[in-house]
Design an enzyme around this catalytic site. Sequence first.
Site, mmCIF file in Angstrom:
data_model
loop_
_atom_site.group_PDB
_atom_site.id
_atom_site.type_symbol
_atom_site.label_atom_id
_atom_site.label_comp_id
_atom_site.label_asym_id
_atom_site.label_seq_id
_atom_site.Cartn_x
_atom_site.Cartn_y
_atom_site.Cartn_z
ATOM 1 N N PRO A 228 1.195 8.680 9.509
ATOM 2 C CG PRO A 228 -0.242 10.490 9.387
ATOM 3 C CD PRO A 228 0.731 9.809 10.303
ATOM 4 C CB CYS A 229 3.567 7.379 4.304
ATOM 5 S SG CYS A 229 4.967 7.457 3.167
ATOM 6 C CD GLN A 230 3.441 14.337 6.908
ATOM 7 O OE1 GLN A 230 4.255 14.159 7.794
ATOM 8 N NE2 GLN A 230 2.685 15.402 6.842
ATOM 9 C CG ASN B 173 3.136 4.213 6.764
ATOM 10 O OD1 ASN B 173 2.661 4.312 5.648
ATOM 11 N ND2 ASN B 173 3.412 5.267 7.526
#
Length: 469
Positions: free
Chosen positions: A184-186, A233
């Site tokens: 996940p992109c945080q 992603n």
Amino acid sequence: MNDLDAIAEQLSEQALRQQQHQQEEDHALVSRILEIYDQKTVAHRLRQVSGDWTRESLNRWYNRKSVPRALTSVEVTMLQSMLPSPPKHHGKYAFRFIDLFAGIGGIRSGFEAIGGQCVFTSEWNKHAVRTYKANWYCDPGQHQFNEDIRDITQSDRTDLSDEEAAAHIRATLPDHDVLLAGFPCQPFSLAGVSKKNALGRAHGFACETQGTLFFDVARIIDAKRPAIFVLENVKNLKSHDKGNTFRIIMETLDSLGYEVADAAVTGANDPKIIDGKHFLPQHRERIVLVGFRRDLNLHQDFTLRALDALYPPRRPTFGELLEPTVDAKYILTPTLWKYLYNYAKKHQAKGNGFGYGLVDPTNPASVARTLSARYYKDGAEILIDRGWDKALGEQDFNDAENQVRRPRRLTPRECARLMGFEAPQGKAFRIPVSDTQAYRQFGNSVVVPAFAAVAKLLEDKIKQAVKKR
């Protein structure tokens, strides 16, 4: 007691032990099934082959509150059919890989297809885990399942040094040739941290990526040193935080001693951006980072530009992915359709492009918008045209015949096909969860044949890596 009595007693004890062993095996089998399916579903399937099962009787049997009984061979066979079968190359694997942030296994599929053995899976969402276990064989003796990746990386332990955390990773994670991760992109926090200070640490990337899940992937890569990794992603990762996020990721991977394919290429024709529309009728762009351990010299002559040679000669049409008949519940209600219609009309008047996406299944050139995890809410991004009059007049909208032709959502089965988890005439992908959870899972996944093509492109490089192991 005479000799015959002693023999009879021994045989009786042996039979009792066999019966108890069989009951334990039966219980273990049902336990695996109940990790995926609810008791109602399992009881229904048992009742189809043996009519004396109910949800209540299954519950009592499973919790050992009823008279012990062994499952019949027919019941065992039926239950085993609810679990995934081993791949054809089971026991003759060409390489080993791990599947991080696995979702429902979209990236795993292609690497298993070229002979890989998945030895470790990490996924925290319990509903996604059910779907994953329903469809992918996880050898109890050679596969580990993990929920929280931090249990492996120890990234939430402030009392451990980097080296202690790395030692824990090396001790608990199986060796592997390829690492897969759809992380996940945080948000990456850069506050108060300069590049100079970051590089001054033993593991400089930790300063800039601490608190993000990419950091956990980086820790694993650093500790286990796989020959190849494939990271996935959303396309917007490149522009997140004005490009700082992507810059940090690329610098981190470089500092770990890995060469990322096509790393220097940017702009509109970046081969690291792969669009699923080349494989299935859905516009779905993802960034794919393929990395090679620099000391193995595997990265020579590899480019994702070669992927276009693996595009299918004929892409399935949108209409071919649809089920012939669907439940009426997938047709938008008049209230929801009116809301979406008026919302789109309002933004059209302002010159905006916001609104629903209506797909004509009779047009072989139709390409759907990107299926999202929020699809369960209203299905707005991909609505199937059922003959709706597209004129935006109020009279057209309220016309009774026009209302009968209201658009509908995709079914979860159609989502599975649009994402490439199954073909219309192929093996059915098991969906053991609710429609809401299924929509979320498919919306969060990848276009399976796109990553199968990446795996195929990497096949020779993986073989070279195994030889250098």
